[in-house]
Design a protein around this motif. Structure first.
Motif, PDB file in Angstrom:
ATOM      1  N   ARG A   1     -13.027 -38.380  -1.541  1.00  0.00           N
ATOM      2  CA  ARG A   1     -12.128 -37.526  -0.766  1.00  0.00           C
ATOM      3  C   ARG A   1     -12.226 -36.058  -1.168  1.00  0.00           C
ATOM      4  O   ARG A   1     -11.687 -35.197  -0.489  1.00  0.00           O
ATOM      5  CB  ARG A   1     -10.692 -38.036  -0.896  1.00  0.00           C
ATOM      6  N   GLN A   2     -12.893 -35.793  -2.287  1.00  0.00           N
ATOM      7  CA  GLN A   2     -13.114 -34.414  -2.707  1.00  0.00           C
ATOM      8  C   GLN A   2     -14.497 -33.915  -2.317  1.00  0.00           C
ATOM      9  O   GLN A   2     -14.855 -32.776  -2.603  1.00  0.00           O
ATOM     10  CB  GLN A   2     -12.923 -34.293  -4.227  1.00  0.00           C
ATOM     11  N   LEU A   3     -15.264 -34.768  -1.687  1.00  0.00           N
ATOM     12  CA  LEU A   3     -16.620 -34.407  -1.268  1.00  0.00           C
ATOM     13  C   LEU A   3     -16.677 -34.116   0.228  1.00  0.00           C
ATOM     14  O   LEU A   3     -15.900 -34.677   1.013  1.00  0.00           O
ATOM     15  CB  LEU A   3     -17.587 -35.554  -1.567  1.00  0.00           C
ATOM     16  N   TRP A   4     -17.599 -33.256   0.582  1.00  0.00           N
ATOM     17  CA  TRP A   4     -17.945 -33.100   1.990  1.00  0.00           C
ATOM     18  C   TRP A   4     -19.007 -34.160   2.276  1.00  0.00           C
ATOM     19  O   TRP A   4     -20.159 -34.040   1.901  1.00  0.00           O
ATOM     20  CB  TRP A   4     -18.480 -31.701   2.281  1.00  0.00           C
ATOM     21  N   ILE A   5     -18.599 -35.236   2.935  1.00  0.00           N
ATOM     22  CA  ILE A   5     -19.486 -36.384   3.104  1.00  0.00           C
ATOM     23  C   ILE A   5     -20.442 -36.154   4.261  1.00  0.00           C
ATOM     24  O   ILE A   5     -20.024 -35.903   5.399  1.00  0.00           O
ATOM     25  CB  ILE A   5     -18.674 -37.670   3.329  1.00  0.00           C
ATOM     26  N   ASN A   6     -21.725 -36.228   3.947  1.00  0.00           N
ATOM     27  CA  ASN A   6     -22.770 -36.081   4.963  1.00  0.00           C
ATOM     28  C   ASN A   6     -23.509 -37.389   5.217  1.00  0.00           C
ATOM     29  O   ASN A   6     -24.212 -37.522   6.222  1.00  0.00           O
ATOM     30  CB  ASN A   6     -23.773 -35.000   4.534  1.00  0.00           C
TER      31      ASN A   6
END
Length: 268
Positions: free
Chosen positions: A204-209
């Motif tokens: 949830r702290q990542l920009w998920i690609n």
């Protein structure tokens, strides 16, 4: 006359004896021991690292930094890879691999090179989900898992189970099932809950690609799965690990875990 002389000399003889006793007493007292660099250098460095600094580092990064400031000997010993392998990363933000200071980047790099399990796990998650470096991410998670990092084992099982390759899926199912079912019930439930919370918190702290693919429910014809179908829930039990009252085969169990994990990430 002789009596008077003896009387005058008696105190002198006592005073002389007292002085002798005092000098003897002073000679017998041990001299204070001063800790010098020479003494510190005689301590085997590996003992300091493995028995002291590594333990300090595993409980608190701040305590390690404070210990490094005490003397040059500890500062040099604190640079050993063994310390970086065991240092706690709890004081650091979960994701600091991008846009971080030179000091933080250097520290994280040393932890990675020293095979710190938590560092390998965090970087593996960033590589896989943020940078879309699928193989690199899997390799880093595998290294962390091999070093005993349970959350890395859980996530490696999840990402491998998401594969379209049957052999890769089988390996993921084996890893995930091991986390879901190993150990005594109470400790296992706590461990599974910990894996879910920590992995979701990081993601949830990542920009998920790179997104996981929400799988379809398996149509299993095994009696144990069919008889228990009415007990299967559409969410994780609160404050519990895997539902003990749901009897499923390994494939159904892991498939349901992946589905619920995707649901928590908002993947439908």
């Amino acid at each position: 006359m002789s009596n008077s002389t003896d009387h005058r000399r008696l105190p002198l003889r006592k005073t002389s004896a007292a002085r002798k006793r005092r000098k003897t007493s002073l000679r017998q007292q041990p001299e204070p021991v001063m800790v010098s660099d020479n003494i510190m250098n005689k301590i085997p460095q590996d003992v300091v690292v493995t028995k002291i600094l590594a333990r300090v580092a595993s409980s608190s990064l701040l305590d390690l930094l404070n210990a490094n400031q005490t003397c040059k000997f500890f500062r040099d010993a604190g640079k050993d890879n063994w310390v970086f392998q065991h240092v706690s990363m709890d004081a650091l933000q979960v994701v600091q691999w991008k846009n971080s200071s030179d000091h933080v980047s250097s520290f994280l790099k040393r932890c990675e090179e020293a095979q710190n399990p938590e560092a390998l796990y965090r970087l593996g998650m960033v590589e896989f989900f943020n940078r879309k470096e699928i193989e690199t991410g899997r390799e880093l998670l595998q290294k962390a898992s091999d070093l005993g990092h349970t959350v890395a084992t859980y996530m490696l099982g999840i990402v491998l189970l998401d594969s379209s390759d049957e052999q890769t899926m089988r390996k993921g199912r084996e890893l995930l099932n091991n986390v879901l079912t190993k150990g005594p019930k109470r400790s296992r439930n706590e461990e599974v809950q910990d894996c879910r919370e920590k992995s979701l918190t990081l993601l949830r702290q990542l920009w998920i690609n790179e997104f996981l693919h929400r799988p379809k429910k398996i149509k299993c014809d095994k009696p144990t799965c069919m008889d228990q179908a009415h007990k299967k829930r559409n969410e994780w039990s609160p404050n519990k690990g895997y539902d003990e009252d749901v009897v499923e085969c390994e494939a159904c169990k892991c498939n349901r875990e992946l589905i619920l994990f995707c649901d928590k990430l908002g993947i439908y």
